[in-house]
Design an enzyme around this catalytic site. Structure first.
Site, PDB file in Angstrom:
ATOM      1  N   TYR A 113      -9.055  11.825  -7.441  1.00  0.00           N
ATOM      2  CA  TYR A 113      -7.967  11.008  -6.879  1.00  0.00           C
ATOM      3  C   TYR A 113      -7.151  11.844  -5.889  1.00  0.00           C
ATOM      4  CZ  TYR A 113      -3.852   7.929  -6.729  1.00  0.00           C
ATOM      5  OH  TYR A 113      -2.823   7.112  -6.312  1.00  0.00           O
ATOM      6  N   SER A 131      -0.303   8.949  -1.341  1.00  0.00           N
ATOM      7  CA  SER A 131       0.266   9.295  -2.651  1.00  0.00           C
ATOM      8  C   SER A 131       0.807  10.717  -2.600  1.00  0.00           C
ATOM      9  CB  SER A 131      -0.814   9.222  -3.739  1.00  0.00           C
ATOM     10  OG  SER A 131      -0.320   9.750  -4.956  1.00  0.00           O
TER      11      SER A 131
HETATM   12  P1  NAP Z   1      -2.890  -1.375  -9.294  1.00  0.00           P
HETATM   13  O1  NAP Z   1      -1.698  -1.994  -9.880  1.00  0.00           O
HETATM   14  O2  NAP Z   1      -3.969  -0.856 -10.179  1.00  0.00           O
HETATM   15  O3  NAP Z   1      -3.522  -2.401  -8.234  1.00  0.00           O
HETATM   16  C1  NAP Z   1      -4.665  -2.008  -7.513  1.00  0.00           C
HETATM   17  C2  NAP Z   1      -4.997  -3.088  -6.504  1.00  0.00           C
HETATM   18  O4  NAP Z   1      -6.117  -2.613  -5.735  1.00  0.00           O
HETATM   19  C3  NAP Z   1      -5.385  -4.397  -7.137  1.00  0.00           C
HETATM   20  O5  NAP Z   1      -4.865  -5.464  -6.371  1.00  0.00           O
HETATM   21  C4  NAP Z   1      -6.914  -4.376  -7.054  1.00  0.00           C
HETATM   22  O6  NAP Z   1      -7.495  -5.650  -6.893  1.00  0.00           O
HETATM   23  C5  NAP Z   1      -7.113  -3.607  -5.777  1.00  0.00           C
HETATM   24  N1  NAP Z   1      -8.461  -2.992  -5.705  1.00  0.00           N
HETATM   25  C6  NAP Z   1      -8.994  -2.073  -6.542  1.00  0.00           C
HETATM   26  N2  NAP Z   1     -10.257  -1.810  -6.166  1.00  0.00           N
HETATM   27  C7  NAP Z   1     -10.519  -2.581  -5.087  1.00  0.00           C
HETATM   28  C8  NAP Z   1     -11.644  -2.737  -4.248  1.00  0.00           C
HETATM   29  N3  NAP Z   1     -12.780  -2.077  -4.473  1.00  0.00           N
HETATM   30  N4  NAP Z   1     -11.572  -3.629  -3.232  1.00  0.00           N
HETATM   31  C9  NAP Z   1     -10.422  -4.337  -3.010  1.00  0.00           C
HETATM   32  N5  NAP Z   1      -9.318  -4.207  -3.771  1.00  0.00           N
HETATM   33  C10 NAP Z   1      -9.374  -3.332  -4.792  1.00  0.00           C
HETATM   34  O7  NAP Z   1      -2.487  -0.102  -8.387  1.00  0.00           O
HETATM   35  P2  NAP Z   1      -1.126   0.198  -7.599  1.00  0.00           P
HETATM   36  O8  NAP Z   1      -0.322   1.104  -8.431  1.00  0.00           O
HETATM   37  O9  NAP Z   1      -0.533  -1.043  -7.076  1.00  0.00           O
HETATM   38  O10 NAP Z   1      -1.713   1.080  -6.397  1.00  0.00           O
HETATM   39  C11 NAP Z   1      -1.825   0.596  -5.072  1.00  0.00           C
HETATM   40  C12 NAP Z   1      -2.014   1.788  -4.135  1.00  0.00           C
HETATM   41  O11 NAP Z   1      -0.889   2.657  -4.262  1.00  0.00           O
HETATM   42  C13 NAP Z   1      -3.240   2.626  -4.440  1.00  0.00           C
HETATM   43  O12 NAP Z   1      -3.816   3.088  -3.235  1.00  0.00           O
HETATM   44  C14 NAP Z   1      -2.671   3.794  -5.217  1.00  0.00           C
HETATM   45  O13 NAP Z   1      -3.475   4.948  -5.116  1.00  0.00           O
HETATM   46  C15 NAP Z   1      -1.348   3.963  -4.523  1.00  0.00           C
HETATM   47  N6  NAP Z   1      -0.334   4.685  -5.320  1.00  0.00           N
HETATM   48  C16 NAP Z   1       0.112   4.194  -6.508  1.00  0.00           C
HETATM   49  C17 NAP Z   1       1.082   4.915  -7.219  1.00  0.00           C
HETATM   50  C18 NAP Z   1       1.651   4.439  -8.532  1.00  0.00           C
HETATM   51  O14 NAP Z   1       2.409   5.195  -9.145  1.00  0.00           O
HETATM   52  N7  NAP Z   1       1.343   3.240  -8.984  1.00  0.00           N
HETATM   53  C19 NAP Z   1       1.551   6.124  -6.703  1.00  0.00           C
HETATM   54  C20 NAP Z   1       1.072   6.591  -5.503  1.00  0.00           C
HETATM   55  C21 NAP Z   1       0.127   5.856  -4.810  1.00  0.00           C
HETATM   56  P3  NAP Z   1      -8.221  -6.478  -8.121  1.00  0.00           P
HETATM   57  O15 NAP Z   1      -7.296  -6.440  -9.284  1.00  0.00           O
HETATM   58  O16 NAP Z   1      -8.396  -7.849  -7.516  1.00  0.00           O
HETATM   59  O17 NAP Z   1      -9.532  -5.797  -8.365  1.00  0.00           O
END
Ligand code: NAP
Length: 257
Positions: A161, A148
């Site tokens: 985070y 990130s």
């Molecule tokens: P999201 O929409 O909240 O989705 C999170 C995913 O992670 C879901 O599929 C969830 O599965 C899974 N997850 C959460 N806890 C878990 C665990 N303990 N074991 C296995 N799976 C788990 O988040 P996202 O935005 O797609 O983020 C994905 C990645 O990108 C993360 O690492 C985040 O830090 C990174 N990121 C996101 C952004 C952004 O702007 N969105 C920016 C930079 C980096 P369930 O629903 O099945 O629990």
């Protein structure tokens, strides 16, 4: 042994992970769709992969729970016989955004457990299997960590985070260094502001920041933007690079004056 190349994508039920898993499936990969608490969404992802011509395996596992890792890997190898790509995507924001001066050890441990400790030991475990299964007739396996911009941009309402993502950057460097002798390359993708459930609660705030020029490219990123970078790496686009960080962030990382 699967004829297809095999990807294990953590947190593939929703958001960025789902975008990555579906894109790999559409490119003909076999994809292990890991999820934690959203079975219906994970089933939809698996169905989309199968419908697009890929192959899927659904595995419920808590990435923070090291006891789940052996089962996740064992089911992967039992079904497909190999792992060509690990995408450490699963991650969480703090449940409550709390000022640095009030933040709790409970939130620190939760975020670190899912975003850093879990991926660190899952990577160790999967890398052991990758090394054991190396086949000179096949392209070497690869690993991608979803980091990130928070690795370097301080947000004082979610310090834990930021710390988890900063440390993930070193995790990328460490595994890149250790695994290079085996031909296994390790990459990190640093998303900027991406549309997903994670950013849903702060949508209005980011709408305004983006409109005001937060990043040179004035739009939200999408899971498809991240998936495009994953596909390029997965297809071997960077054969002389390891430990490489790809900023997929609309130019957010560019210092401006
Ligand atoms: P999201 O929409 O909240 O989705 C999170 C995913 O992670 C879901 O599929 C969830 O599965 C899974 N997850 C959460 N806890 C878990 C665990 N303990 N074991 C296995 N799976 C788990 O988040 P996202 O935005 O797609 O983020 C994905 C990645 O990108 C993360 O690492 C985040 O830090 C990174 N990121 C996101 C952004 C952004 O702007 N969105 C920016 C930079 C980096 P369930 O629903 O099945 O629990």
């Amino acid at each position: 042994m699967s004829e297809r190349r095999v990807a294990l994508v953590t947190g593939a039920s929703r958001g960025i992970g789902r975008g990555i898993a579906e894109a790999l499936g559409a490119a003909g990969w076999a994809v292990v769709v890991n999820y934690h608490s959203s079975p219906t969404a994970a089933e939809e992802c698996a169905a989309a992969i199968d419908a697009a011509g890929g192959a899927s395996l659904l595995v419920q596992a808590d990435i923070a729970n090291l006891a789940d890792h052996d089962r996740l890997l064992a089911l992967t190898l039992e079904r497909f016989g190999r792992v060509d790509l690990l995408v450490n995507n699963a991650g969480v924001a703090p449940t409550v955004r709390t000022d640095l001066l009030q933040a709790t050890p409970e939130s620190f441990d939760r975020v670190m457990g899912i975003n850093l400790r879990g991926p660190y030991f899952l990577t160790q475990r999967v890398a052991q299997a990758m090394v054991a299964g190396l086949d000179p007739s096949q392209p070497a396996p690869q690993i991608i960590n979803i980091g990130s911009v928070s690795a370097y941009a301080a947000s004082t309402f979610r310090g834990e985070y930021c710390l988890s993502k900063a440390a993930l950057g070193m995790m990328t460097a460490l595994f890149a260094d250790r695994l290079a002798e085996h031909g296994i390359r390790v990459y990190e993708i640093r998303p900027g502001v991406i549309e997903s459930d994670m950013t849903g609660p702060v949508k209005a705030k980011y709408d305004q920041l983006i409109a005001d020029g937060l990043s040179p490219i004035r739009r939200w990123g999408t899971p498809g933007d991240i998936a495009a970078a994953v596909l390029a790496i997965a297809d071997g686009a960077f054969p002389f690079s390891t430990g490489l960080i790809l900023d997929v962030d609309g130019g957010f990382h560019v210092r401006r004056l």
